[in-house]
Design a protein around this motif. Structure first.
Motif, PDB file in Angstrom:
ATOM      1  N   LYS A 190       0.813  -1.212   0.000  1.00 43.35           N
ATOM      2  CA  LYS A 190       0.000   0.000   0.000  1.00 43.35           C
ATOM      3  C   LYS A 190       0.845   1.258   0.000  1.00 43.35           C
ATOM      4  O   LYS A 190       0.414   2.285  -0.528  1.00 43.35           O
ATOM      5  CB  LYS A 190      -0.965  -0.018   1.185  1.00 43.35           C
ATOM      6  CG  LYS A 190      -2.013  -1.099   1.056  1.00 43.35           C
ATOM      7  CD  LYS A 190      -2.783  -1.016  -0.276  1.00 43.35           C
ATOM      8  CE  LYS A 190      -2.445  -2.102  -1.242  1.00 43.35           C
ATOM      9  NZ  LYS A 190      -3.137  -2.036  -2.529  1.00 43.35           N
ATOM     10  N   ALA A 191       2.041   1.211   0.571  1.00 47.76           N
ATOM     11  CA  ALA A 191       2.937   2.365   0.474  1.00 47.76           C
ATOM     12  C   ALA A 191       3.260   2.632  -0.994  1.00 47.76           C
ATOM     13  O   ALA A 191       3.218   3.785  -1.462  1.00 47.76           O
ATOM     14  CB  ALA A 191       4.220   2.101   1.260  1.00 47.76           C
ATOM     15  N   ALA A 192       3.556   1.570  -1.730  1.00 45.02           N
ATOM     16  CA  ALA A 192       3.872   1.710  -3.150  1.00 45.02           C
ATOM     17  C   ALA A 192       2.647   2.132  -3.951  1.00 45.02           C
ATOM     18  O   ALA A 192       2.715   3.017  -4.820  1.00 45.02           O
ATOM     19  CB  ALA A 192       4.425   0.390  -3.682  1.00 45.02           C
ATOM     20  N   ASP A 193       1.511   1.512  -3.669  1.00 48.10           N
ATOM     21  CA  ASP A 193       0.285   1.782  -4.423  1.00 48.10           C
ATOM     22  C   ASP A 193      -0.184   3.225  -4.216  1.00 48.10           C
ATOM     23  O   ASP A 193      -0.524   3.928  -5.175  1.00 48.10           O
ATOM     24  CB  ASP A 193      -0.804   0.801  -3.973  1.00 48.10           C
ATOM     25  CG  ASP A 193      -1.925   0.665  -4.998  1.00 48.10           C
ATOM     26  OD1 ASP A 193      -1.870   1.359  -6.027  1.00 48.10           O
ATOM     27  OD2 ASP A 193      -2.840  -0.130  -4.776  1.00 48.10           O
ATOM     28  N   VAL A 194      -0.206   3.665  -2.958  1.00 46.57           N
ATOM     29  CA  VAL A 194      -0.637   5.037  -2.662  1.00 46.57           C
ATOM     30  C   VAL A 194       0.316   6.046  -3.296  1.00 46.57           C
ATOM     31  O   VAL A 194      -0.119   7.043  -3.904  1.00 46.57           O
ATOM     32  CB  VAL A 194      -0.722   5.253  -1.131  1.00 46.57           C
ATOM     33  CG1 VAL A 194      -0.920   6.728  -0.792  1.00 46.57           C
ATOM     34  CG2 VAL A 194      -1.863   4.428  -0.557  1.00 46.57           C
ATOM     35  N   GLY A 195       1.620   5.801  -3.191  1.00 47.83           N
ATOM     36  CA  GLY A 195       2.592   6.701  -3.808  1.00 47.83           C
ATOM     37  C   GLY A 195       2.435   6.781  -5.312  1.00 47.83           C
ATOM     38  O   GLY A 195       2.472   7.868  -5.908  1.00 47.83           O
ATOM     39  N   ALA A 196       2.233   5.623  -5.935  1.00 45.72           N
ATOM     40  CA  ALA A 196       2.073   5.583  -7.392  1.00 45.72           C
ATOM     41  C   ALA A 196       0.809   6.307  -7.825  1.00 45.72           C
ATOM     42  O   ALA A 196       0.807   7.049  -8.820  1.00 45.72           O
ATOM     43  CB  ALA A 196       2.039   4.129  -7.865  1.00 45.72           C
ATOM     44  N   ASP A 197      -0.286   6.119  -7.085  1.00 42.78           N
ATOM     45  CA  ASP A 197      -1.570   6.718  -7.466  1.00 42.78           C
ATOM     46  C   ASP A 197      -1.594   8.225  -7.241  1.00 42.78           C
ATOM     47  O   ASP A 197      -1.997   8.994  -8.123  1.00 42.78           O
ATOM     48  CB  ASP A 197      -2.712   6.066  -6.672  1.00 42.78           C
ATOM     49  CG  ASP A 197      -3.136   4.730  -7.270  1.00 42.78           C
ATOM     50  OD1 ASP A 197      -2.564   4.338  -8.300  1.00 42.78           O
ATOM     51  OD2 ASP A 197      -4.025   4.077  -6.692  1.00 42.78           O
ATOM     52  N   LEU A 198      -1.167   8.675  -6.053  1.00 44.59           N
ATOM     53  CA  LEU A 198      -1.285  10.093  -5.722  1.00 44.59           C
ATOM     54  C   LEU A 198      -0.415  10.974  -6.621  1.00 44.59           C
ATOM     55  O   LEU A 198      -0.858  12.020  -7.096  1.00 44.59           O
ATOM     56  CB  LEU A 198      -0.925  10.329  -4.253  1.00 44.59           C
ATOM     57  CG  LEU A 198      -1.977   9.897  -3.220  1.00 44.59           C
ATOM     58  CD1 LEU A 198      -1.511  10.236  -1.820  1.00 44.59           C
ATOM     59  CD2 LEU A 198      -3.318  10.568  -3.489  1.00 44.59           C
ATOM     60  N   VAL A 199       0.820  10.548  -6.846  1.00 40.84           N
ATOM     61  CA  VAL A 199       1.709  11.375  -7.658  1.00 40.84           C
ATOM     62  C   VAL A 199       1.504  11.098  -9.145  1.00 40.84           C
ATOM     63  O   VAL A 199       1.440  12.025  -9.957  1.00 40.84           O
ATOM     64  CB  VAL A 199       3.185  11.143  -7.271  1.00 40.84           C
ATOM     65  CG1 VAL A 199       4.091  12.122  -8.018  1.00 40.84           C
ATOM     66  CG2 VAL A 199       3.377  11.329  -5.774  1.00 40.84           C
ATOM     67  N   GLY A 200       1.373   9.819  -9.499  1.00 43.26           N
ATOM     68  CA  GLY A 200       1.244   9.475 -10.916  1.00 43.26           C
ATOM     69  C   GLY A 200      -0.088   9.876 -11.491  1.00 43.26           C
ATOM     70  O   GLY A 200      -0.170  10.687 -12.424  1.00 43.26           O
ATOM     71  N   LYS A 201      -1.179   9.357 -10.942  1.00 33.04           N
ATOM     72  CA  LYS A 201      -2.511   9.603 -11.509  1.00 33.04           C
ATOM     73  C   LYS A 201      -3.026  11.009 -11.221  1.00 33.04           C
ATOM     74  O   LYS A 201      -3.503  11.707 -12.116  1.00 33.04           O
ATOM     75  CB  LYS A 201      -3.509   8.579 -10.949  1.00 33.04           C
ATOM     76  CG  LYS A 201      -3.354   7.172 -11.487  1.00 33.04           C
ATOM     77  CD  LYS A 201      -4.483   6.325 -10.922  1.00 33.04           C
ATOM     78  CE  LYS A 201      -4.356   4.888 -11.387  1.00 33.04           C
ATOM     79  NZ  LYS A 201      -5.424   4.047 -10.807  1.00 33.04           N
ATOM     80  N   VAL A 202      -2.959  11.406  -9.946  1.00 33.22           N
ATOM     81  CA  VAL A 202      -3.599  12.663  -9.551  1.00 33.22           C
ATOM     82  C   VAL A 202      -2.746  13.870  -9.938  1.00 33.22           C
ATOM     83  O   VAL A 202      -3.239  14.831 -10.532  1.00 33.22           O
ATOM     84  CB  VAL A 202      -3.895  12.669  -8.036  1.00 33.22           C
ATOM     85  CG1 VAL A 202      -4.495  14.014  -7.614  1.00 33.22           C
ATOM     86  CG2 VAL A 202      -4.852  11.541  -7.681  1.00 33.22           C
ATOM     87  N   GLU A 203      -1.439  13.838  -9.608  1.00 31.16           N
ATOM     88  CA  GLU A 203      -0.608  15.012  -9.838  1.00 31.16           C
ATOM     89  C   GLU A 203      -0.067  15.074 -11.266  1.00 31.16           C
ATOM     90  O   GLU A 203      -0.144  16.117 -11.920  1.00 31.16           O
ATOM     91  CB  GLU A 203       0.553  15.032  -8.838  1.00 31.16           C
ATOM     92  CG  GLU A 203       0.102  15.227  -7.391  1.00 31.16           C
ATOM     93  CD  GLU A 203       1.266  15.275  -6.415  1.00 31.16           C
ATOM     94  OE1 GLU A 203       2.431  15.343  -6.870  1.00 31.16           O
ATOM     95  OE2 GLU A 203       1.027  15.247  -5.194  1.00 31.16           O
ATOM     96  N   ALA A 204       0.496  13.958 -11.768  1.00 33.54           N
ATOM     97  CA  ALA A 204       1.127  13.973 -13.091  1.00 33.54           C
ATOM     98  C   ALA A 204       0.141  13.642 -14.210  1.00 33.54           C
ATOM     99  O   ALA A 204       0.425  13.890 -15.386  1.00 33.54           O
ATOM    100  CB  ALA A 204       2.306  13.000 -13.122  1.00 33.54           C
TER     101      ALA A 204
END
Length: 738
Positions: free
Chosen positions: A197-211
């Motif tokens: 979940k650390a990896a999943d949350v990091g990937a989603d928040l920065v990748g999907k939402v921000e980038a």
């Protein structure tokens, strides 16, 4: 005591399960892994997963060594424990870890092969993923029965106790290897859940939402860590978890059967009651294998059709084991075999009902998840509110189902003698009926766990297809398999939680038998009851022990134990949720740093530092998993030393009731948020990149630790506390403040 010839069906079935697991593994390895890029990505994931598991086993190995030495001191130094406990504890942990390792190794080889098979057809991809998941299911049940068979033969040879008490000592001693399995499972679940979940949350928040880049995009530095996490959390963690449930239900039922017929002259009935759960599990293995071969689908299948495809295999196996139970118990000559057969069926039906309820509340084919997706039109806050509300409502059906299953299993076992249902012998048989219902629920674990382990394999296949740049038709198929996997994973969690509730109830009754042995071991042979009469410890009923230890709702030590047990569920969830939050924060900062400092990542010209993200998740999981896990082990010991047997009984009841409901809520809310996001990504409510999509990504981010870290860990928590209480029963009897 001679071992009956029918017993050898049990180790034979375990060998069959392991043989089929090996055959499915070899078939999977023969599949083409795809393009060089697909092979490269799969190798990164495999390397990261194995590196994490090696590090986790080092930490767990140290904990096991310390605990084994402590148990050895209790046995050989303080003299308050059975001398076999340290060895049984170690083997339980070893086999639990081994089951997770084999399942994860298979999953890391299967993901790219599933993606490549999806290039041919949807059915081909489903078969590769599902039969690879079946390796996990068959390894768990095969190793579980192998471990049980091994200890039964060893203890039957070495335990020198005459008469019916020999089987009581053997079965209660075998229960202690469940603590090793539970301890290993908790570390695997908590550590793996924090990692993924650390990896999943990091990937989603920065990748999907921000980038604004898609899921599993190779430009996202956290994608490899996210794919590694699916394996270490949802495969290795789930395998260790259900290994422990499977063994715990069989052993607790065997111990209750041995106790129910422990009076002189009932040795023949006693050994039949001990053999029954083992044989039901053995036949369940064979019928699960038949069900695995029935799973197939057609091209362009809808979500409901894919769910039906998996349901055919599971339901076929369930129907056959229901019919076979009557034959097994009749041929065995178990007392009231018809009633006990219906107890088994009660457990089977309860498992199916909980699975269907979970599917209804988490699949986007049904209204609850559709409503959550629709609520995204007003932003992430309403998505979170709708998910929490739906998750809370979803607890009703599983709780009522388990309640009905408990009373029906109890009454079936005593022949519906309602007027005398609390008579000592009826109570022993009724509790045995509840235990055998748990065995019934888990009897088809070979195929049920296959549907669960399928999920992360399909998820990784989708990630591999995206990162490898496969065509839209392939990605559409892997998305369908992935969405199915989200639902089967949620169903598997509901099933695991339901089985944990029945198993923990059987363990609660087994705790009293361990108290009896602890008293005898400490030289106590008589109990003085409240009316001044005396009872021989060896002949005392469960009700006698309840009276002797004042286990009543009016006893403040019981009430304190209940409150502490209920608090443990929330404290444990809070600690693990915060652990995910801290680890995810480190991951978010790292992904942002790489986007900022490594030139050309977002344009595809630069290469992200995947290894750095894998290292952050690994370090965070190893650091954060220790305190919650050790707290779960310490709580029953401390409560036992302070409040004695009555306090421990309260602790176990409080932990079971609150943990069960909270686990269902978290698993279903998290699964619904995940599939609401998938629904939007399929083109509903604006599709990918829309405001609705960003809102559901936030909801999914909250749901990730709900469904994959804290929720699934709770069912291990309630069983681990029971197992620790059983192992420490001798110490609790010998030393307590109140």
């Amino acid at each position: 005591m001679n071992i009956p010839s029918i017993f050898w069906i049990v180790p034979a079935a375990s060998v069959v399960a392991l043989s089929f697991a090996w055959a499915f593994y070899r078939l999977m390895k023969r599949e083409d892994e795809g393009t060089p890029r697909m092979r490269e990505i799969a190798a990164h994931v495999r390397k990261g997963a194995m590196a994490y598991l090696r590090q986790q086993y080092k930490v767990v190995g140290i904990v096991f060594a310390v605990l084994a030495l402590f148990f050895a001191w209790l046995a050989y130094g303080a003299g308050v424990q059975n001398g076999w406990v340290p060895f049984a504890f170690i083997t339980g942990g070893f086999f639990s870890g081994l089951a997770g390792y084999f399942g994860m190794k298979t999953a890391t080889y299967a993901s790219a092969r599933t993606a490549n098979a999806a290039r041919q057809s949807l059915d081909r991809g489903l078969k590769v993923a599902f039969r690879s998941g079946a390796v996990m299911g068959l390894v768990v049940v095969g190793l579980g029965l192998l471990d049980i068979s091994f200890w039964y033969v060893i203890l039957n040879h070495f335990v020198e106790v005459a008469g019916p008490q020999k089987l009581v000592v053997i079965t209660t001693t075998m229960l202690t290897f469940g603590m090793g399995a539970s301890t290993q499972a908790l570390f695997a679940r908590v550590g793996g859940g924090i990692y993924t979940k650390a990896a999943d949350v990091g990937a989603d928040l920065v990748g999907k939402v921000e980038a604004g880049i898609p899921e599993d995009d190779p430009r996202n530095p956290a994608t490899i860590a996210d794919n590694v996490g699916d394996n270490v959390g949802d495969v290795a963690g789930m395998g260790a978890d259900l290994y422990e449930s499977y063994c715990g239900s069989i052993l607790a039922t065997a111990a209750l059967g041995a106790a129910a017929f422990s009076s002189a002259g009932s040795e023949a009935l006693q050994i039949k009651a001990v053999m029954a759960p083992m044989l039901i599990a053995a036949v369940g293995i064979l019928l699960s294998i038949l069900g695995i071969f029935l799973v197939r689908t057609k091209e362009g299948a809808t979500m409901r059709e894919l769910l039906r495809s998996l349901g055919v295999g599971v339901n076929f196996s369930s129907l056959l084991i229901a019919a076979a139970t009557f034959g097994i118990l009749c041929l065995l000559g178990v007392e009231n075999w018809v009633g006990l057969s219906f107890s088994v069926i009660t457990g089977l039906v309860a498992g199916i009902v909980i699975g269907q309820a979970t599917e209804y509340f988490t699949s986007h084919s049904y209204k609850p998840t559709q409503k959550i997706a629709g609520s995204a039109q007003t932003g992430p806050a309403t998505v979170i509110i709708a998910g929490i509300g739906s998750g809370m409502i979803s607890t009703a059906i599983p709780v009522v189902t388990i309640g009905v299953a408990i009373i029906l299993a109890y009454l079936c076992a005593i022949g519906f003698d309602i007027e005398n249902m609390m008579a000592p012998q009826n109570m022993s048989m009724g509790l045995y009926g509840i235990g055998i219902a748990a065995v019934g629920m888990l009897s088809t674990l070979g195929i049920t766990l296959a549907t669960d382990a399928y999920g992360p394999i399909a998820d990784n296949a989708g990630g591999n297809a995206e990162m490898s740049g496969l065509g839209p038709e392939v990605r559409k198929r892997t998305d369908a398999l992935d969405a199915l996997g989200n639902t089967t994973a949620a169903t598997g969690k509901g099933f695991a939680i339901g089985s944990a509730a029945l198993t923990a109830l059987a363990l609660l009754a087994s705790y009293i038998e361990e108290i009896r042995i602890g008293l005898i071991h400490n030289g106590v042979t008589m109990l003085e009851m409240s009316d001044g009469t005396m009872r021989f410890v060896q002949d005392a009923s469960i009700l006698d022990f309840m009276e002797y230890y004042r286990v009543s709702l009016m006893n403040p030590t019981v009430l304190i134990g209940v409150f502490i047990g209920a608090m443990m569920s929330f404290l444990f969830c809070g600690l693990t949720m915060n652990a995910v939050g801290r680890a995810a924060q480190s991951m978010v900062e790292e992904v942002r740093r790489q986007f900022r400092e490594i030139k050309g990542i977002l344009t595809g010209e630069g290469t992200p530092d995947y290894a750095r993200c894998v290292a952050i998740s690994t370090r965070g999981a190893q650091r954060e998993m220790l305190f919650p896990s050790l707290l779960a082990i310490a709580a029953p010991v401390v409560v036992g030393l302070v409040f004695g047997v009555a306090g421990v009984m309260g602790l176990l009841v409080g932990g079971l009731s609150s943990g069960f409901v909270l686990a269902v809520f978290m698993a279903n809310a998290g699964g619904a948020w995940d599939n609401a996001k998938k629904m939007v990504e399929e083109g509903h409510f604006g599709g990918k990149g829309s405001d609705c999509h960003r809102a559901t990504v936030v909801g999914d981010t909250v749901g990730d630790p709900f469904k994959d870290t804290s929720g699934p860990s709770l069912n291990i928590l309630i069983k681990l506390m029971s197992m620790v209480a059983i192992v420490m029963a001798g110490l609790t009897v010998a030393f307590h403040l109140f």
